[in-house]
Design a protein around this motif. Structure first.
Motif, PDB file in Angstrom:
ATOM      1  N   LEU A   1     -32.834  74.248  69.196  1.00  0.00           N
ATOM      2  CA  LEU A   1     -31.783  73.278  69.376  1.00  0.00           C
ATOM      3  C   LEU A   1     -32.770  71.633  69.806  1.00  0.00           C
ATOM      4  CD1 LEU A   1     -28.927  72.580  69.319  1.00  0.00           C
ATOM      5  CD2 LEU A   1     -28.601  73.377  71.693  1.00  0.00           C
ATOM      6  N   ALA A   2     -33.452  72.117  70.775  1.00  0.00           N
ATOM      7  CA  ALA A   2     -34.266  70.801  71.431  1.00  0.00           C
ATOM      8  C   ALA A   2     -35.152  70.178  70.348  1.00  0.00           C
ATOM      9  CB  ALA A   2     -34.888  71.283  72.624  1.00  0.00           C
ATOM     10  N   ARG A   3     -35.897  70.956  69.555  1.00  0.00           N
ATOM     11  CA  ARG A   3     -37.027  70.444  68.772  1.00  0.00           C
ATOM     12  C   ARG A   3     -36.425  70.086  67.412  1.00  0.00           C
ATOM     13  NH1 ARG A   3     -39.183  75.544  69.636  1.00  0.00           N
ATOM     14  NH2 ARG A   3     -39.627  76.856  67.761  1.00  0.00           N
TER      15      ARG A   3
ATOM     16  N   LEU B   1     -26.600  88.630  64.199  1.00  0.00           N
ATOM     17  CA  LEU B   1     -26.113  87.240  64.718  1.00  0.00           C
ATOM     18  C   LEU B   1     -26.642  86.997  66.158  1.00  0.00           C
ATOM     19  CD1 LEU B   1     -23.634  85.371  65.053  1.00  0.00           C
ATOM     20  CD2 LEU B   1     -22.513  87.329  65.893  1.00  0.00           C
ATOM     21  N   GLY B   2     -27.062  87.913  67.051  1.00  0.00           N
ATOM     22  CA  GLY B   2     -27.600  88.049  68.090  1.00  0.00           C
ATOM     23  C   GLY B   2     -29.180  87.052  68.049  1.00  0.00           C
ATOM     24  N   MET B   3     -29.947  87.767  66.875  1.00  0.00           N
ATOM     25  CA  MET B   3     -31.181  87.275  66.656  1.00  0.00           C
ATOM     26  C   MET B   3     -30.880  85.538  66.339  1.00  0.00           C
ATOM     27  SD  MET B   3     -32.786  90.265  64.658  1.00  0.00           S
ATOM     28  CE  MET B   3     -34.360  89.409  64.361  1.00  0.00           C
ATOM     29  N   SER B   4     -29.986  85.075  65.269  1.00  0.00           N
ATOM     30  CA  SER B   4     -29.741  83.876  64.767  1.00  0.00           C
ATOM     31  C   SER B   4     -29.522  83.013  65.980  1.00  0.00           C
ATOM     32  CB  SER B   4     -28.596  83.897  63.816  1.00  0.00           C
ATOM     33  OG  SER B   4     -29.108  84.788  62.740  1.00  0.00           O
ATOM     34  N   LEU B   5     -28.574  83.649  67.061  1.00  0.00           N
ATOM     35  CA  LEU B   5     -28.356  82.708  67.974  1.00  0.00           C
ATOM     36  C   LEU B   5     -29.333  82.622  69.217  1.00  0.00           C
ATOM     37  CD1 LEU B   5     -24.809  84.226  68.961  1.00  0.00           C
ATOM     38  CD2 LEU B   5     -25.077  81.916  67.732  1.00  0.00           C
ATOM     39  N   GLY B   6     -30.326  83.272  69.106  1.00  0.00           N
ATOM     40  CA  GLY B   6     -31.482  83.235  69.979  1.00  0.00           C
ATOM     41  C   GLY B   6     -32.541  82.163  69.362  1.00  0.00           C
ATOM     42  N   LEU B   7     -32.696  82.105  68.059  1.00  0.00           N
ATOM     43  CA  LEU B   7     -33.365  81.279  67.229  1.00  0.00           C
ATOM     44  C   LEU B   7     -32.870  79.829  67.311  1.00  0.00           C
ATOM     45  CD1 LEU B   7     -34.617  83.314  64.062  1.00  0.00           C
ATOM     46  CD2 LEU B   7     -35.853  82.735  65.991  1.00  0.00           C
TER      47      LEU B   7
ATOM     48  N   ALA C   1     -31.794  74.508  63.680  1.00  0.00           N
ATOM     49  CA  ALA C   1     -30.624  75.204  64.733  1.00  0.00           C
ATOM     50  C   ALA C   1     -29.185  75.069  64.176  1.00  0.00           C
ATOM     51  CB  ALA C   1     -30.724  74.590  66.123  1.00  0.00           C
ATOM     52  N   ARG C   2     -28.808  74.005  63.609  1.00  0.00           N
ATOM     53  CA  ARG C   2     -27.394  73.989  62.823  1.00  0.00           C
ATOM     54  C   ARG C   2     -27.339  74.832  61.611  1.00  0.00           C
ATOM     55  NH1 ARG C   2     -27.701  69.123  61.821  1.00  0.00           N
ATOM     56  NH2 ARG C   2     -26.493  68.255  63.901  1.00  0.00           N
ATOM     57  N   SER C   3     -28.509  74.926  61.006  1.00  0.00           N
ATOM     58  CA  SER C   3     -28.325  76.003  59.651  1.00  0.00           C
ATOM     59  C   SER C   3     -28.069  77.317  60.380  1.00  0.00           C
ATOM     60  CB  SER C   3     -29.631  75.853  59.087  1.00  0.00           C
ATOM     61  OG  SER C   3     -29.700  76.796  57.823  1.00  0.00           O
ATOM     62  N   LEU C   4     -28.954  77.650  61.256  1.00  0.00           N
ATOM     63  CA  LEU C   4     -29.027  79.312  62.041  1.00  0.00           C
ATOM     64  C   LEU C   4     -27.714  79.532  62.479  1.00  0.00           C
ATOM     65  CD1 LEU C   4     -32.466  79.343  63.747  1.00  0.00           C
ATOM     66  CD2 LEU C   4     -31.627  80.782  61.598  1.00  0.00           C
TER      67      LEU C   4
ATOM     68  N   ALA D   1     -24.745  78.023  61.462  1.00  0.00           N
ATOM     69  CA  ALA D   1     -23.842  78.289  60.196  1.00  0.00           C
ATOM     70  C   ALA D   1     -24.006  79.633  59.629  1.00  0.00           C
ATOM     71  CB  ALA D   1     -24.004  77.324  58.992  1.00  0.00           C
ATOM     72  N   GLU D   2     -25.437  80.329  59.520  1.00  0.00           N
ATOM     73  CA  GLU D   2     -25.535  81.500  59.243  1.00  0.00           C
ATOM     74  C   GLU D   2     -24.910  82.642  60.089  1.00  0.00           C
ATOM     75  OE1 GLU D   2     -29.523  82.304  58.809  1.00  0.00           O
ATOM     76  OE2 GLU D   2     -29.787  80.739  57.169  1.00  0.00           O
ATOM     77  N   ALA D   3     -24.800  82.244  61.452  1.00  0.00           N
ATOM     78  CA  ALA D   3     -24.315  83.003  62.522  1.00  0.00           C
ATOM     79  C   ALA D   3     -22.752  83.145  62.276  1.00  0.00           C
ATOM     80  CB  ALA D   3     -24.577  82.633  63.828  1.00  0.00           C
ATOM     81  N   ARG D   4     -22.234  81.877  62.020  1.00  0.00           N
ATOM     82  CA  ARG D   4     -20.503  81.799  61.774  1.00  0.00           C
ATOM     83  C   ARG D   4     -20.406  82.788  60.610  1.00  0.00           C
ATOM     84  NH1 ARG D   4     -20.004  76.664  61.510  1.00  0.00           N
ATOM     85  NH2 ARG D   4     -19.999  76.612  59.208  1.00  0.00           N
ATOM     86  N   ALA D   5     -21.026  82.712  59.561  1.00  0.00           N
ATOM     87  CA  ALA D   5     -20.793  83.603  58.392  1.00  0.00           C
ATOM     88  C   ALA D   5     -21.019  85.054  58.739  1.00  0.00           C
ATOM     89  CB  ALA D   5     -21.903  83.012  57.071  1.00  0.00           C
ATOM     90  N   ALA D   6     -22.070  85.258  59.449  1.00  0.00           N
ATOM     91  CA  ALA D   6     -22.190  86.700  59.788  1.00  0.00           C
ATOM     92  C   ALA D   6     -20.871  87.122  60.703  1.00  0.00           C
ATOM     93  CB  ALA D   6     -23.558  86.866  60.680  1.00  0.00           C
TER      94      ALA D   6
END
Length: 434
Positions: free
Chosen positions: A262-264, A251-257, A269-272, A274-279
Motif C-alpha cells: 500500500l505504501a510503496r 483472500l487473507g494472503m491477498s489482503l496481507g500483500l 495494492a489496488r489490484s490485489l 480488487a482480486e480480494a473483492r472478487a474472491a
C-alpha cells in the motif's frame, strides 16, 4: 420389508363371482397339493439326518411358501387389504443348513404347515361347493335346450327317477337351476371372504412378527440414515475445505500483500484489493450454494410450495407444478420432500431425455403425496444408480414410501409419500407452469 400394495375396493358383482368360479378348481388343486407338501414335510423331518431329508425339506419349504404366497394374494384381492409376508430373514450369506434352520424355527413356518392341513380339507370343500353350485345351476337352467338338441337317451333321467318324455317335462328343471344359481349368487362372496379370512388368520403376520419386522425395518432405516448423514457431513466438510476455505485463505494472503504494497506501490495494492473483492464474492456465492444444499432459504421462507416452484423455474425443461396443500408442513417433512423432488427432477433432466416434467404435491389420509412424472424414454430402476435408492433411504427415515413405474419407452412416474400432519392453514391450492 416391501411397500404394501395400495388398498382397493373389495370385489363384488357378477364379474367377481365368475372370477371366483374360475379360480375354484385351481384352488381346489392347490388344496390337494397341500396334502402332498404336508407328506413331504413329514418324510423330510423323518429323514432329516439323512442327506435326502434336507433336500426334501428345502423343496417342501419352497413349495409351501409358494402355495401360501398365492393364497395371500387371493385373500388380499378378496378382502381388499394388503397382506405382508411374515417370514424371518436368514443372515446374509447363510448356507442351506442355516437357512433351513431359520425356516424350521420360524413361527410362520409352523403356521404354514397348519394351513396345509386346513386348506386340504376346509379349503377344498369350500372351493368345490362354490364350483358345484354354479355348474349345477347352469346345467339345470339349460337342461331343456340340452334335451332338445341331443338324442333322447343322453338326457332322459337327470335325477335317476324323473324321466323326461316331452320338452314340458324338461322345463320343470329350470326352477331348480335358478335355485342353484341363486344359492351360488348368495353364497359365493361370503364363502370366498370366509376362506380369505381363514387364510389371513394363519398366513398373515401376527402382532409379534409384525413388530419384529417393524423393529428390523426401523433398525435398517436408522443405520442408513446415520450413514447418509455421515456422508452428508463429509460432503459439507469437503466443500468447505476445497471451496470457501481455500478462497478465504487466498483472500487473507491477498489482503496481507496489499497491506505491504500500500505504501510503496498503490496501484499493485489496488489490484490485489480488487482480486480480494472478487474472491469475497466467489466465497459468498459458494457459501450460499452450500447453505442451499443443506436447507434452502426459500424452503424456510415460502415452504414446500415455493421451494419446488423455484426448482421448476431453474429447470431447463418445461416443468408443471401443481400443489394442493391445505396447510404448512413440519420442517423436517418439508425438507425431505423437497430434496426427494429435487433428486427426481435432476434424474429426469439428466437421464430421461424427456420433453416435459410434471410435479404434483398433495396431502391425503395424513400423508404428504408427491408425484414426479416425465415423458422420457423410461427404463429407470431403483437399482440403476440414478439416486432413486438414495431417495428411498431418505424417505425410509420418515417411514415414507417410494414406488416407481418406468416401462421401456416411458413415461416414468415416481410416487412418494410421507406421514405428516399439517401445522398451519393455507388459503387455497395452486398450480402453474415454469
Amino acid at each position: 420389508m416391501s411397500d404394501p400394495p395400495p388398498q382397493t375396493r373389495a370385489p363384488h358383482g357378477l364379474g367377481a363371482r365368475l372370477a371366483l368360479v374360475a379360480l375354484a378348481l385351481p384352488l381346489a388343486v392347490l388344496a390337494e397339493v397341500s396334502i402332498a407338501l404336508f407328506v413331504i414335510w413329514i418324510v423330510g423331518v423323518s429323514t432329516l439326518f439323512v442327506g435326502v431329508g434336507i433336500a426334501l425339506l428345502l423343496a417342501a419349504m419352497l413349495g409351501t411358501r409358494l402355495v401360501a404366497g398365492l393364497h395371500r394374494q387371493y385373500a388380499s384381492r378378496v378382502l381388499a387389504v394388503p397382506i405382508a409376508r411374515p417370514y424371518l430373514r436368514s443372515a446374509p450369506g447363510a448356507g442351506p443348513v442355516r437357512r433351513l434352520s431359520t425356516v424350521l424355527t420360524d413361527p410362520a413356518s409352523w403356521r404354514d404347515w397348519a394351513w396345509l392341513l386346513v386348506n386340504a380339507t376346509v379349503g377344498f370343500a369350500l372351493q368345490i361347493l362354490t364350483f358345484t353350485l354354479f355348474i349345477a345351476g347352469v346345467f339345470y337352467l339349460i337342461y331343456p335346450f340340452l334335451w332338445a338338441v341331443t338324442p333322447r337317451q343322453v338326457f332322459s333321467s337327470p335325477f335317476g327317477f324323473y324321466t323326461i318324455n316331452h320338452l314340458a317335462d324338461a322345463l320343470v328343471l329350470v326352477p331348480i337351476g335358478l335355485f342353484f344359481l341363486s344359492l351360488w349368487w348368495l353364497t359365493a362372496l361370503p364363502i370366498a371372504r370366509g376362506y380369505a379370512r381363514l387364510a389371513v388368520s394363519l398366513l398373515a403376520p401376527t402382532k409379534g412378527s409384525a413388530l419384529r419386522a417393524r423393529v428390523s425395518q426401523l433398525t435398517t432405516s436408522r443405520a442408513e440414515t446415520v450413514d447418509t448423514q455421515a456422508a452428508e457431513l463429509r460432503r459439507i466438510e469437503r466443500d468447505l475445505h476445497d471451496g470457501a476455505q481455500a478462497r478465504l485463505v487466498s483472500l487473507g494472503m491477498s489482503l496481507g500483500l496489499a497491506e505491504e504494497l500500500l505504501a510503496r506501490d498503490p496501484e499493485a495494492a489496488r489490484s490485489l484489493l480488487a482480486e480480494a473483492r472478487a474472491a469475497t464474492t466467489s466465497a459468498l456465492a459458494e457459501l450460499r450454494d452450500l447453505v442451499r444444499g443443506i436447507h434452502p432459504p426459500v424452503l424456510a421462507d415460502r415452504g414446500l410450495d415455493g421451494a419446488v416452484r423455484a426448482l421448476a423455474l431453474a429447470s431447463p425443461l418445461p416443468t408443471t407444478v401443481s400443489v394442493a396443500l391445505p396447510g404448512r408442513l413440519p420442517a423436517p417433512v418439508e425438507s425431505a420432500g423437497y430434496f426427494a423432488v429435487a433428486e427426481c427432477l435432476t434424474n429426469a433432466i439428466k437421464h430421461s431425455r424427456a420433453r416435459s416434467i410434471a410435479i404434483d404435491i398433495g396431502h391425503a389420509d395424513g400423508r404428504l403425496q408427491l408425484r414426479v412424472r416425465d415423458d422420457g424414454q423410461g427404463g429407470a430402476s431403483l437399482a440403476g444408480g440414478t439416486g432413486l435408492s438414495g431417495i428411498q433411504r431418505r424417505l425410509a427415515a420418515f417411514d415414507g414410501q417410494l414406488s416407481l413405474e418406468s416401462p421401456p419407452g416411458g413415461p416414468t412416474e415416481v410416487r412418494m409419500s410421507l406421514p405428516c400432519e399439517l401445522s398451519s392453514p393455507r388459503t387455497s391450492p395452486s398450480s402453474g407452469t415454469a
